[in-house]
Design a protein around this motif. Sequence first.
Motif, PDB file in Angstrom:
ATOM      1  N   THR A 168       0.848  -1.197   0.000  1.00 44.32           N
ATOM      2  CA  THR A 168       0.000   0.000   0.000  1.00 44.32           C
ATOM      3  C   THR A 168       0.881   1.244   0.000  1.00 44.32           C
ATOM      4  O   THR A 168       2.082   1.190   0.295  1.00 44.32           O
ATOM      5  CB  THR A 168      -0.899   0.040   1.243  1.00 44.32           C
ATOM      6  OG1 THR A 168      -0.061   0.101   2.409  1.00 44.32           O
ATOM      7  CG2 THR A 168      -1.791  -1.185   1.322  1.00 44.32           C
ATOM      8  N   ASP A 169       0.277   2.362  -0.308  1.00 40.02           N
ATOM      9  CA  ASP A 169       0.991   3.630  -0.269  1.00 40.02           C
ATOM     10  C   ASP A 169       1.486   3.926   1.147  1.00 40.02           C
ATOM     11  O   ASP A 169       2.616   4.388   1.337  1.00 40.02           O
ATOM     12  CB  ASP A 169       0.070   4.752  -0.751  1.00 40.02           C
ATOM     13  CG  ASP A 169       0.778   6.097  -0.834  1.00 40.02           C
ATOM     14  OD1 ASP A 169       1.635   6.246  -1.726  1.00 40.02           O
ATOM     15  OD2 ASP A 169       0.487   6.983  -0.006  1.00 40.02           O
ATOM     16  N   ALA A 170       0.662   3.631   2.162  1.00 38.01           N
ATOM     17  CA  ALA A 170       1.058   3.879   3.552  1.00 38.01           C
ATOM     18  C   ALA A 170       2.276   3.039   3.938  1.00 38.01           C
ATOM     19  O   ALA A 170       3.173   3.512   4.642  1.00 38.01           O
ATOM     20  CB  ALA A 170      -0.106   3.579   4.494  1.00 38.01           C
ATOM     21  N   PHE A 171       2.327   1.787   3.467  1.00 36.86           N
ATOM     22  CA  PHE A 171       3.468   0.919   3.761  1.00 36.86           C
ATOM     23  C   PHE A 171       4.745   1.502   3.156  1.00 36.86           C
ATOM     24  O   PHE A 171       5.797   1.550   3.808  1.00 36.86           O
ATOM     25  CB  PHE A 171       3.206  -0.487   3.213  1.00 36.86           C
ATOM     26  CG  PHE A 171       4.353  -1.434   3.405  1.00 36.86           C
ATOM     27  CD1 PHE A 171       4.461  -2.194   4.558  1.00 36.86           C
ATOM     28  CD2 PHE A 171       5.344  -1.565   2.425  1.00 36.86           C
ATOM     29  CE1 PHE A 171       5.526  -3.084   4.736  1.00 36.86           C
ATOM     30  CE2 PHE A 171       6.406  -2.436   2.595  1.00 36.86           C
ATOM     31  CZ  PHE A 171       6.494  -3.189   3.758  1.00 36.86           C
ATOM     32  N   LEU A 172       4.658   1.934   1.903  1.00 37.88           N
ATOM     33  CA  LEU A 172       5.848   2.473   1.225  1.00 37.88           C
ATOM     34  C   LEU A 172       6.371   3.712   1.943  1.00 37.88           C
ATOM     35  O   LEU A 172       7.589   3.877   2.128  1.00 37.88           O
ATOM     36  CB  LEU A 172       5.519   2.807  -0.228  1.00 37.88           C
ATOM     37  CG  LEU A 172       5.105   1.620  -1.116  1.00 37.88           C
ATOM     38  CD1 LEU A 172       4.772   2.112  -2.513  1.00 37.88           C
ATOM     39  CD2 LEU A 172       6.184   0.562  -1.170  1.00 37.88           C
ATOM     40  N   ARG A 173       5.481   4.589   2.349  1.00 37.28           N
ATOM     41  CA  ARG A 173       5.914   5.825   3.019  1.00 37.28           C
ATOM     42  C   ARG A 173       6.539   5.534   4.378  1.00 37.28           C
ATOM     43  O   ARG A 173       7.385   6.298   4.857  1.00 37.28           O
ATOM     44  CB  ARG A 173       4.726   6.782   3.154  1.00 37.28           C
ATOM     45  CG  ARG A 173       4.255   7.305   1.807  1.00 37.28           C
ATOM     46  CD  ARG A 173       3.078   8.268   1.920  1.00 37.28           C
ATOM     47  NE  ARG A 173       2.614   8.655   0.588  1.00 37.28           N
ATOM     48  CZ  ARG A 173       3.180   9.595  -0.158  1.00 37.28           C
ATOM     49  NH1 ARG A 173       4.240  10.247   0.286  1.00 37.28           N
ATOM     50  NH2 ARG A 173       2.709   9.879  -1.351  1.00 37.28           N
ATOM     51  N   LYS A 174       6.173   4.431   4.975  1.00 35.24           N
ATOM     52  CA  LYS A 174       6.728   4.085   6.282  1.00 35.24           C
ATOM     53  C   LYS A 174       8.088   3.411   6.174  1.00 35.24           C
ATOM     54  O   LYS A 174       8.990   3.677   6.980  1.00 35.24           O
ATOM     55  CB  LYS A 174       5.757   3.169   7.031  1.00 35.24           C
ATOM     56  CG  LYS A 174       6.245   2.768   8.420  1.00 35.24           C
ATOM     57  CD  LYS A 174       5.189   1.939   9.147  1.00 35.24           C
ATOM     58  CE  LYS A 174       5.675   1.553  10.541  1.00 35.24           C
ATOM     59  NZ  LYS A 174       4.646   0.763  11.274  1.00 35.24           N
ATOM     60  N   TYR A 175       8.257   2.544   5.166  1.00 37.79           N
ATOM     61  CA  TYR A 175       9.458   1.702   5.132  1.00 37.79           C
ATOM     62  C   TYR A 175      10.467   2.060   4.045  1.00 37.79           C
ATOM     63  O   TYR A 175      11.608   1.602   4.087  1.00 37.79           O
ATOM     64  CB  TYR A 175       9.054   0.225   4.971  1.00 37.79           C
ATOM     65  CG  TYR A 175       8.386  -0.329   6.202  1.00 37.79           C
ATOM     66  CD1 TYR A 175       9.133  -0.684   7.319  1.00 37.79           C
ATOM     67  CD2 TYR A 175       7.001  -0.479   6.248  1.00 37.79           C
ATOM     68  CE1 TYR A 175       8.517  -1.193   8.452  1.00 37.79           C
ATOM     69  CE2 TYR A 175       6.373  -0.983   7.376  1.00 37.79           C
ATOM     70  CZ  TYR A 175       7.139  -1.335   8.478  1.00 37.79           C
ATOM     71  OH  TYR A 175       6.530  -1.824   9.601  1.00 37.79           O
ATOM     72  N   LEU A 269      -4.291  -1.753  -2.682  1.00 37.01           N
ATOM     73  CA  LEU A 269      -3.015  -2.439  -2.859  1.00 37.01           C
ATOM     74  C   LEU A 269      -2.509  -2.202  -4.269  1.00 37.01           C
ATOM     75  O   LEU A 269      -3.291  -2.181  -5.220  1.00 37.01           O
ATOM     76  CB  LEU A 269      -3.182  -3.939  -2.645  1.00 37.01           C
ATOM     77  CG  LEU A 269      -2.814  -4.528  -1.287  1.00 37.01           C
ATOM     78  CD1 LEU A 269      -3.138  -6.017  -1.272  1.00 37.01           C
ATOM     79  CD2 LEU A 269      -1.352  -4.310  -0.965  1.00 37.01           C
ATOM     80  N   MET A 270      -1.190  -2.058  -4.391  1.00 39.05           N
ATOM     81  CA  MET A 270      -0.571  -1.879  -5.704  1.00 39.05           C
ATOM     82  C   MET A 270       0.409  -3.012  -5.966  1.00 39.05           C
ATOM     83  O   MET A 270       0.960  -3.601  -5.036  1.00 39.05           O
ATOM     84  CB  MET A 270       0.144  -0.519  -5.757  1.00 39.05           C
ATOM     85  CG  MET A 270      -0.803   0.664  -5.645  1.00 39.05           C
ATOM     86  SD  MET A 270       0.077   2.249  -5.453  1.00 39.05           S
ATOM     87  CE  MET A 270       0.564   2.163  -3.726  1.00 39.05           C
ATOM     88  N   ALA A 271       0.604  -3.304  -7.230  1.00 41.08           N
ATOM     89  CA  ALA A 271       1.532  -4.363  -7.644  1.00 41.08           C
ATOM     90  C   ALA A 271       2.693  -3.712  -8.391  1.00 41.08           C
ATOM     91  O   ALA A 271       2.488  -3.069  -9.424  1.00 41.08           O
ATOM     92  CB  ALA A 271       0.825  -5.372  -8.533  1.00 41.08           C
ATOM     93  N   PHE A 272       3.907  -3.873  -7.865  1.00 44.87           N
ATOM     94  CA  PHE A 272       5.083  -3.204  -8.411  1.00 44.87           C
ATOM     95  C   PHE A 272       6.056  -4.196  -9.033  1.00 44.87           C
ATOM     96  O   PHE A 272       6.282  -5.289  -8.495  1.00 44.87           O
ATOM     97  CB  PHE A 272       5.815  -2.433  -7.303  1.00 44.87           C
ATOM     98  CG  PHE A 272       4.996  -1.352  -6.664  1.00 44.87           C
ATOM     99  CD1 PHE A 272       4.847  -0.116  -7.279  1.00 44.87           C
ATOM    100  CD2 PHE A 272       4.362  -1.567  -5.448  1.00 44.87           C
ATOM    101  CE1 PHE A 272       4.100   0.886  -6.698  1.00 44.87           C
ATOM    102  CE2 PHE A 272       3.602  -0.576  -4.852  1.00 44.87           C
ATOM    103  CZ  PHE A 272       3.462   0.658  -5.477  1.00 44.87           C
TER     104      PHE A 272
END
Length: 320
Positions: A168-175, A269-272
């Motif tokens: 998620t966007d929130a996960f990316l900004r945190k880690y 959720l996003m798929a990268f």
Amino acid sequence: MENAEKYFLLAVEEMNFTRAAKRAYVTQQCLSKNIQQLENRLQVELFQREPKLALTPAGRMLYETLRRVELLENEFHSRLELVRQDNSGLLRLGINSSRGQVLLPTVYERYQKIYPNILVSVTLDDIVGLEKKLLDNQLDLFLGVNCESKTYLQVETVARDQIFLLATDAFLRKYMTGRKVEGRLASGDTLELQDFAVLPLAENRQGSTVAAVCQRFLQQRGITAISKIQVSDYATQIAVCGKSLAAAFCPQSLLSLVADYNSHSIDKLMAFHVAGLDETVNLSLVRPQRENMPEVINVFLEVMRQVIHENELFTYGMIK
């Protein structure tokens, strides 16, 4: 197939005469005598007895031949049963639970329109278990990943799955501490995992083909990953990722589960793509090696190919 040949197959599976005799409900002396008589008849040694039991080259050749004979005998009885029942028989499919969830509703819907009287019996298991069940005549075919070709099995690759990272966007900004996340990333973008100081993951349990590919990649790149939860069910992994508790690696063929999740979730959720993760996994249809496949199985295989291809086109649209 004669008893001596059946005992030989059991001995190869167990690589222990005592356990093989127990499965055959005979004494070890009886089993050993039958195998010795088989060796005398063929004028070759089938097993190397010392220092431990192992197949000789002749034993390996006989094993592969008898496996094909066994599969042909099983095919005959299955086809005979279909003739008796006027195409109202049983088709036995093996698949893992996540791919079953994605593919089977559509596959069954189309197949039952063609063969409404065929019962489709589905077994959920991993690749090792499914191959064993196929060879033991408990399955007619299975859908597997990275299956090896063997003389007594026909392996047809129907898709090559890329592997994506779900977050998620929130996960990316945190880690993602290695660089600032500017704006909002989108599915199909590429991530560099070195940008994560630590990478919390929801993972498959050990033995998963996808997990093995990803573990090799992480080790080669020296990336620190922490397994937060291990569960071999992608729907559960997706739900955990959707709460921004972890990221997860996911093969392309299962990205439709992400689309289903996003349809009723606020935090999408996003798929990268993952920079450097180029290894794919092969999605394969596996069945016994034989010249003539029953029509009911051929039709099922064709429906499976169509649905897998359509799913591939749908998931491509998610990651452009």
